[in-house]
Design an enzyme around this catalytic site. Structure first.
Site, PDB file in Angstrom:
ATOM      1  N   ASN A 164       4.020   2.247   6.206  1.00 20.17           N
ATOM      2  CA  ASN A 164       5.379   2.447   5.715  1.00 20.17           C
ATOM      3  C   ASN A 164       5.941   3.754   6.265  1.00 20.17           C
ATOM      4  O   ASN A 164       6.844   3.777   7.091  1.00 20.17           O
ATOM      5  CB  ASN A 164       5.395   2.434   4.197  1.00 20.17           C
ATOM      6  CG  ASN A 164       6.802   2.457   3.599  1.00 20.17           C
ATOM      7  OD1 ASN A 164       6.965   2.282   2.411  1.00 20.17           O
ATOM      8  ND2 ASN A 164       7.837   2.648   4.385  1.00 20.17           N
ATOM      9  N   THR A 165       5.358   4.867   5.828  1.00 15.66           N
ATOM     10  CA  THR A 165       5.895   6.178   6.170  1.00 15.66           C
ATOM     11  C   THR A 165       5.954   6.411   7.675  1.00 15.66           C
ATOM     12  O   THR A 165       6.902   7.020   8.180  1.00 15.66           O
ATOM     13  CB  THR A 165       5.045   7.281   5.511  1.00 15.66           C
ATOM     14  OG1 THR A 165       4.922   6.999   4.110  1.00 15.66           O
ATOM     15  CG2 THR A 165       5.680   8.642   5.687  1.00 15.66           C
ATOM     16  N   LYS A 224      -0.529  -7.386  -3.605  1.00 12.46           N
ATOM     17  CA  LYS A 224      -1.297  -6.212  -3.193  1.00 12.46           C
ATOM     18  C   LYS A 224      -1.589  -5.371  -4.426  1.00 12.46           C
ATOM     19  O   LYS A 224      -0.677  -4.913  -5.121  1.00 12.46           O
ATOM     20  CB  LYS A 224      -0.540  -5.388  -2.165  1.00 12.46           C
ATOM     21  CG  LYS A 224      -1.387  -4.226  -1.654  1.00 12.46           C
ATOM     22  CD  LYS A 224      -0.558  -3.182  -0.964  1.00 12.46           C
ATOM     23  CE  LYS A 224      -1.408  -1.917  -0.799  1.00 12.46           C
ATOM     24  NZ  LYS A 224      -0.603  -0.759  -0.372  1.00 12.46           N
ATOM     25  N   ALA A 258      -2.752   2.751   4.809  1.00 13.51           N
ATOM     26  CA  ALA A 258      -2.485   4.167   4.533  1.00 13.51           C
ATOM     27  C   ALA A 258      -3.088   5.081   5.589  1.00 13.51           C
ATOM     28  O   ALA A 258      -4.200   4.877   6.065  1.00 13.51           O
ATOM     29  CB  ALA A 258      -2.988   4.590   3.154  1.00 13.51           C
ATOM     30  N   GLY A 261       0.693   8.248   3.149  1.00 13.96           N
ATOM     31  CA  GLY A 261       1.812   9.068   3.599  1.00 13.96           C
ATOM     32  C   GLY A 261       1.429  10.310   4.374  1.00 13.96           C
ATOM     33  O   GLY A 261       2.291  11.114   4.730  1.00 13.96           O
TER      34      GLY A 261
END
Length: 326
Positions: free
Chosen positions: A278-279, A169, A256, A230
């Site tokens: 992720n977050t 990535k 994202a 995030g």
């Protein structure tokens, strides 16, 4: 009346009309393009299924390719096929154990991993590979924190040396406040990496022109942001994401900005091949429950996209007929 043939199909005695193996497969309401057939102990090449004539007493094994029992709605990037359309990051968790549990709850088959220096002062400290087995889960090394093409290229060269990974990535950030990608540096890095045999999945702005430029530069997937990394703001521009999907000849994954399950469902309803987050999981009050929610949301959004949603209307349209009212 034509005599029926006696056949043994997948261990059961069956009677069928004379014809080809393909005819039998269709009679069983199967798609010849999606099965493998063995006849009397020998594989029948799929290209010859219509040519091979059945004989009385034939013993056949017919096998479906069903992706481990989860259906055949898979997606492929750079020749590698996956069932899960949810990619999970490996940052911000309280520990590796929680991270591994979240990956399992999400049903993810790919995780992104940052490339960082080894802690030489404590070489026996726990490592991610102790908890998430790279032989079972595909590691996707990323260039998080890189602000120039040269830094990103160097990072991924080290990653390939460390683990042999070529599917990577790529992200090259423009500045620290927004973490938006620097597309000029990103394109430069993509061209170099593709020329060196890497298979870059590339984080980019939600711009259909930039996405096509990345394809031309060798990207094997484009990963437009839904919102700043995030932020949890969800997909801010559905129109451009949809335009990227419609124009792409490589997989498109939202990367994202996802904050909750409905954001993931929207990404899939727009026709994206997958979602990376992720977050949204790591910072949830209950990360494991959120991981499960994201899994279900991605699956629901994919089903909704494949179903073909109803048309939107300006005015109401009653579900019940008006004729025959009392």
């Amino acid at each position: 009346m034509t005599a029926q043939l006696s056949l043994t199909v997948n261990g059961e005695l069956r009677h069928a009309a004379p014809g080809s193996v393909a005819d039998l497969v269709r009679c069983l309401e199967l798609d010849p393009a999606k099965v493998a057939v063995e006849r009397n102990g020998a594989i029948v090449p799929r290209s010859t299924l219509t040519d091979v004539v059945l004989a009385d007493g034939d013993v056949l094994e017919i096998v479906h390719f069903v992706g481990g029992g989860q259906g055949d709605d898979t997606w492929t990037v750079a020749g590698r096929t996956f069932r899960s359309r949810l990619i999970v990051g490996t940052g911000k968790y309280k520990d590796f154990e929680q991270n591994a549990a979240a990956v399992e709850a999400a049903g993810a088959e790919i995780v992104t991993v940052a490339v960082r220096r080894v802690n030489v002062s404590d070489p026996k400290a726990p490592m991610l590979t102790d908890f998430i087995d790279p032989k079972k889960i595909t590691y996707l090394p990323n260039t998080a924190g890189c602000f120039t093409a040269d830094d990103a290229i160097r990072t991924l060269r080290l990653a390939r040396e460390a683990g042999g990974w070529d599917l990577v990535k790529l992200e090259v950030l423009g500045e620290a406040r927004t973490l938006y990608p620097d597309m000029r540096e990103t394109l430069k890095a993509c061209e170099v990496l593709a020329g060196e045999g890497f298979l870059p999945m590339v984080y980019c702005v939600d711009d259909p022109i930039a996405a096509k430029q990345l394809e031309s530069a060798g990207a094997v997937a484009v990963m437009p942001l839904g919102a700043p990394i995030g932020s949890g703001l969800g997909i801010q521009n559905r129109v451009t994401i949809r335009l990227i999907v419609e124009g792409a000849s490589v997989p498109v994954l939202v990367d994202a900005g996802v904050g909750t399950a409905s954001d993931a469902a929207v990404a899939m309803e727009l026709g994206c091949d997958g979602v990376l987050m992720n977050t949204a999981i790591a910072e949830a009050k209950d990360p494991l429950r959120m991981a499960r929610a994201m899994k279900l949301a991605v699956e629901a959004g994919r089903h909704a996209y494949l179903s073909g949603r109803m048309a939107t209307r300006k005015y109401a349209d009653p579900s019940s007929p008006l004729a025959g009212l009392i």
